[in-house]
Motif scaffolding. Structure first.
Motif, PDB file in Angstrom:
ATOM      1  N   ASN A   1      -1.889  -4.461   0.854  1.00 39.14           N
ATOM      2  CA  ASN A   1      -2.097  -3.528   1.962  1.00 39.14           C
ATOM      3  C   ASN A   1      -1.228  -2.280   1.858  1.00 39.14           C
ATOM      4  O   ASN A   1      -1.459  -1.308   2.570  1.00 39.14           O
ATOM      5  N   ASP A   2      -0.234  -2.319   0.980  1.00 37.59           N
ATOM      6  CA  ASP A   2       0.661  -1.164   0.825  1.00 37.59           C
ATOM      7  C   ASP A   2      -0.013  -0.156  -0.116  1.00 37.59           C
ATOM      8  O   ASP A   2      -0.363  -0.478  -1.245  1.00 37.59           O
ATOM      9  N   SER A   3      -0.149   1.053   0.368  1.00 39.90           N
ATOM     10  CA  SER A   3      -0.783   2.069  -0.459  1.00 39.90           C
ATOM     11  C   SER A   3       0.151   2.553  -1.561  1.00 39.90           C
ATOM     12  O   SER A   3      -0.294   3.072  -2.571  1.00 39.90           O
TER      13      SER A   3
END
Length: 155
Positions: free
Chosen positions: A106-108
């Motif tokens: 979920n971390d860009s």
């Protein structure tokens, strides 16, 4: 029960001190007369038979032939406890890594993946250290295999 210990060979002596017949002892202990005769003649007795006799004589009965068996049971129990601990840690590691994996997905930015990799390396190191401390990878069996491999059957 008393804290004193009686050797298995003393059962006949203890029975005679109480003026009991083998039949009376068999009835009180729930064992057969033949089992009482075998034990008094020095043959091996099962653990349940020993417990029954210990209860009748209100003592702890130790059998020299059972010492190694009881020691082996203790070793097996200790091994199982270590194995359970390892599996609990492994489960915790998997849950922890799943959590950080989801964060990384979920971390860009790539920071999530770095944290996940650090956690993965930390868990691998931790589980490895725990394994080497808890389990005897290089015990007697391994030693004997290596000697046999190197020198053959010279023993």
């Amino acid at each position: 029960m008393n804290s004193n210990k009686t050797n298995l060979r003393d059962i006949k002596k203890m029975r005679l001190e109480r003026h009991w017949s083998q039949e009376q002892l068999a009835e009180m202990s729930g064992l057969s007369v033949r089992t009482i005769q075998r034990i008094e003649n020095g043959e091996n007795a099962g653990l349940e038979s020993l417990k029954s006799l210990a209860a009748v004589f209100e003592t702890n009965i130790e059998d020299s032939n059972k010492k190694t068996e009881l020691e082996q049971i203790r070793k097996e129990e200790a091994y199982i406890q270590k194995l359970k601990g390892f599996y609990k840690l492994l489960g915790l590691a998997v849950l922890n890594l799943i959590f950080f994996f989801l964060i990384a997905i979920n971390d860009s930015k790539s920071e999530g993946w770095y944290v996940f990799l650090y956690m993965l390396i930390a868990w691998i190191a931790f589980l490895g250290i725990y394994s080497f401390i808890s389990f005897d990878f290089f015990g007697e069996e391994w030693k004997n295999r290596m000697i046999k491999k190197k020198f053959g059957n010279k023993k």
